[in-house]
Design a protein around this motif. Structure first.
Motif, PDB file in Angstrom:
ATOM      1  N   UNK A   1       2.568   0.971  24.254  1.00  0.00           N
ATOM      2  CA  UNK A   1       1.356   1.476  24.888  1.00  0.00           C
ATOM      3  C   UNK A   1       0.343   1.938  23.867  1.00  0.00           C
ATOM      4  N   UNK A   2      -0.723   2.537  24.366  1.00  0.00           N
ATOM      5  CA  UNK A   2      -1.837   2.902  23.482  1.00  0.00           C
ATOM      6  C   UNK A   2      -2.069   4.403  23.399  1.00  0.00           C
ATOM      7  N   UNK A   3      -1.028   5.206  23.704  1.00  0.00           N
ATOM      8  CA  UNK A   3      -1.194   6.664  23.726  1.00  0.00           C
ATOM      9  C   UNK A   3      -0.786   7.336  22.421  1.00  0.00           C
TER      10      UNK A   3
ATOM     11  N   UNK B   1      -7.841  -2.500  13.421  1.00  0.00           N
ATOM     12  CA  UNK B   1      -9.302  -2.442  13.359  1.00  0.00           C
ATOM     13  C   UNK B   1      -9.920  -3.830  13.529  1.00  0.00           C
ATOM     14  N   UNK B   2      -9.165  -4.861  13.165  1.00  0.00           N
ATOM     15  CA  UNK B   2      -9.633  -6.240  13.325  1.00  0.00           C
ATOM     16  C   UNK B   2      -9.333  -6.796  14.714  1.00  0.00           C
ATOM     17  N   UNK B   3      -8.864  -5.945  15.616  1.00  0.00           N
ATOM     18  CA  UNK B   3      -8.602  -6.372  16.987  1.00  0.00           C
ATOM     19  C   UNK B   3      -7.261  -7.034  17.202  1.00  0.00           C
ATOM     20  N   UNK B   4      -6.320  -6.820  16.284  1.00  0.00           N
ATOM     21  CA  UNK B   4      -5.013  -7.485  16.363  1.00  0.00           C
ATOM     22  C   UNK B   4      -3.896  -6.515  16.741  1.00  0.00           C
ATOM     23  N   UNK B   5      -4.228  -5.412  17.401  1.00  0.00           N
ATOM     24  CA  UNK B   5      -3.233  -4.397  17.720  1.00  0.00           C
ATOM     25  C   UNK B   5      -2.119  -4.881  18.623  1.00  0.00           C
TER      26      UNK B   5
ATOM     27  N   UNK C   1       2.746  -9.453  13.954  1.00  0.00           N
ATOM     28  CA  UNK C   1       2.756 -10.197  12.707  1.00  0.00           C
ATOM     29  C   UNK C   1       4.036  -9.901  11.937  1.00  0.00           C
ATOM     30  N   UNK C   2       4.923 -10.902  11.806  1.00  0.00           N
ATOM     31  CA  UNK C   2       6.225 -10.666  11.158  1.00  0.00           C
ATOM     32  C   UNK C   2       6.118 -10.138   9.739  1.00  0.00           C
ATOM     33  N   UNK C   3       4.988 -10.440   9.038  1.00  0.00           N
ATOM     34  CA  UNK C   3       4.896  -9.974   7.660  1.00  0.00           C
ATOM     35  C   UNK C   3       4.858  -8.457   7.569  1.00  0.00           C
ATOM     36  N   UNK C   4       4.346  -7.793   8.610  1.00  0.00           N
ATOM     37  CA  UNK C   4       4.316  -6.334   8.592  1.00  0.00           C
ATOM     38  C   UNK C   4       5.722  -5.767   8.790  1.00  0.00           C
TER      39      UNK C   4
ATOM     40  N   UNK D   1       7.694  -6.852  17.778  1.00  0.00           N
ATOM     41  CA  UNK D   1       7.072  -5.555  18.044  1.00  0.00           C
ATOM     42  C   UNK D   1       5.586  -5.669  17.721  1.00  0.00           C
ATOM     43  N   UNK D   2       4.747  -5.153  18.602  1.00  0.00           N
ATOM     44  CA  UNK D   2       3.303  -5.262  18.398  1.00  0.00           C
ATOM     45  C   UNK D   2       2.858  -4.485  17.161  1.00  0.00           C
ATOM     46  N   UNK D   3       1.732  -4.916  16.608  1.00  0.00           N
ATOM     47  CA  UNK D   3       1.200  -4.251  15.416  1.00  0.00           C
ATOM     48  C   UNK D   3       0.906  -2.778  15.681  1.00  0.00           C
ATOM     49  N   UNK D   4       0.359  -2.471  16.861  1.00  0.00           N
ATOM     50  CA  UNK D   4       0.033  -1.069  17.118  1.00  0.00           C
ATOM     51  C   UNK D   4       1.290  -0.221  17.251  1.00  0.00           C
ATOM     52  N   UNK D   5       2.378  -0.816  17.762  1.00  0.00           N
ATOM     53  CA  UNK D   5       3.624  -0.061  17.860  1.00  0.00           C
ATOM     54  C   UNK D   5       4.261   0.113  16.491  1.00  0.00           C
ATOM     55  N   UNK D   6       4.166  -0.913  15.647  1.00  0.00           N
ATOM     56  CA  UNK D   6       4.647  -0.749  14.278  1.00  0.00           C
ATOM     57  C   UNK D   6       3.830   0.313  13.550  1.00  0.00           C
ATOM     58  N   UNK D   7       2.534   0.360  13.816  1.00  0.00           N
ATOM     59  CA  UNK D   7       1.699   1.402  13.223  1.00  0.00           C
ATOM     60  C   UNK D   7       2.147   2.785  13.715  1.00  0.00           C
ATOM     61  N   UNK D   8       2.390   2.904  15.025  1.00  0.00           N
ATOM     62  CA  UNK D   8       2.880   4.175  15.563  1.00  0.00           C
ATOM     63  C   UNK D   8       4.213   4.562  14.929  1.00  0.00           C
TER      64      UNK D   8
END
Length: 309
Positions: free
Chosen positions: A80-82, A157-161, A165-168, A212-219
């Motif tokens: 999610x986005x919270x 920030x580039x809209x890819x949340x 991306x497996x490289x991350x 796993x989505x980029x935004x979730x990996x960021x979280x």
């Protein structure tokens, strides 16, 4: 007795699926099991049974993007986005549901791996509600987390949340089998037992093979960075005791170094912490057949010491 429960997630998208296991005895206390990244709570059935046999109510859920919660929502690998507190706030909601049914009992947390990160985040905000916390397979300063976070933030920030991306994932966790021989699955770092490895990889409730989505990996990176150092430990009530356990061949804990880092942060801020490191064992010390009873007995002794006689 078993209660199946569901409740709205902090992310305002998912319905978290949970369970409350109640022994057929007067309960001594309650322990909430918080599972790790890519798995689900029923991987802890041996521990759940052991705790129930000792007189504890056990609560557990499957995180957003994981297990039955993901099966119900149809959304795997995205939280999610919270923000990175989502799972911690969901665990607090489960705790409130459990206490409505079973009030006035000592309440403990057991968190493994990412679950230990969540438990540490929980303790910093809601620690005064707890009688003790066991953290298992935890991290100190996780290798590459800060650097990978910068890459993930740029992708968002580039809209890819919502992309994956497996490289991350590789940058953050691709090194974790560095001490494992005969790597064929990619999860060998969790346990040296090939049956545990296969069970984990082939479990339909596990998210191991799902992106796993980029935004979730960021979280995930933000979750780890938020529980670093004495600045985290200072937020935790000094009255809250910790039991910190892990294996000295666990890459998450940097082969013992990170485990002691966490204990030292707590000691430096005036907390009571007991540390036990199992020599020769990898990440999931509770899934080794030769020591899992010993591991669970240690957790029980820690909790029973805090239960009024």
């Amino acid at each position: 007795m078993l209660h199946e429960v569901s409740f709205p997630s902090y992310n305002k998208r998912d319905e978290v699926q949970g369970w409350i296991y109640v022994p057929a005895a007067r309960p001594k206390g309650i322990v909430q099991i918080i599972h790790g990244f890519g798995e689900h709570s029923r991987r802890y059935l041996h521990m759940i049974s052991k705790f129930m046999d000792a007189g504890f109510i056990v609560a557990a859920d499957d995180h957003v993007g994981h297990g039955k919660t993901a099966m119900v929502s149809g959304v795997w690998g995205d939280w999610g986005d919270a923000g990175f507190h989502t799972m911690m706030e969901d665990e607090h909601t489960l705790k409130e549901l459990v206490c409505e049914k079973y009030p006035n009992l000592p309440y403990f947390l057991f968190g493994h791996s990412m679950g230990s990160f969540i438990a540490r985040d929980y303790a910093a905000k809601y620690g005064d509600e707890l009688a003790g916390v066991t953290i298992c397979g935890t991290t100190g300063s996780f290798r590459g987390a800060a650097e990978t976070a910068l890459l993930l933030k740029k992708a968002m920030d580039d809209g890819l949340g919502t992309d994956s991306n497996p490289e991350f994932t590789g940058a953050l966790m691709g090194w974790m089998c560095e001490r494992c021989d005969d790597v064929t699955i990619g999860n060998e770092w969790i346990c040296s037992d090939p049956y545990v490895q296969r069970d984990h990889a082939e479990d339909p409730f596990d998210a191991f093979t799902r992106p796993t989505s980029n935004r979730s990996m960021y979280d995930f990176t933000q979750m780890m960075l938020s529980i670093e150092g004495t600045q985290w430990a200072e937020k935790v009530p000094t009255s809250l005791a910790f039991y910190n356990i892990g294996g000295d061949q666990d890459p998450v804990g940097e082969y013992g170094k990170g485990i002691y880092e966490v204990s030292n942060w707590l000691c430096e801020t005036g907390h009571e912490v007991t540390t036990r490191v199992y020599s020769g064992y990898r990440h999931e010390i509770h899934n080794y057949s030769d020591i899992k009873d010993e591991v669970e007995d240690g957790i029980l002794q820690f909790m029973l010491a805090a239960v009024p006689s």
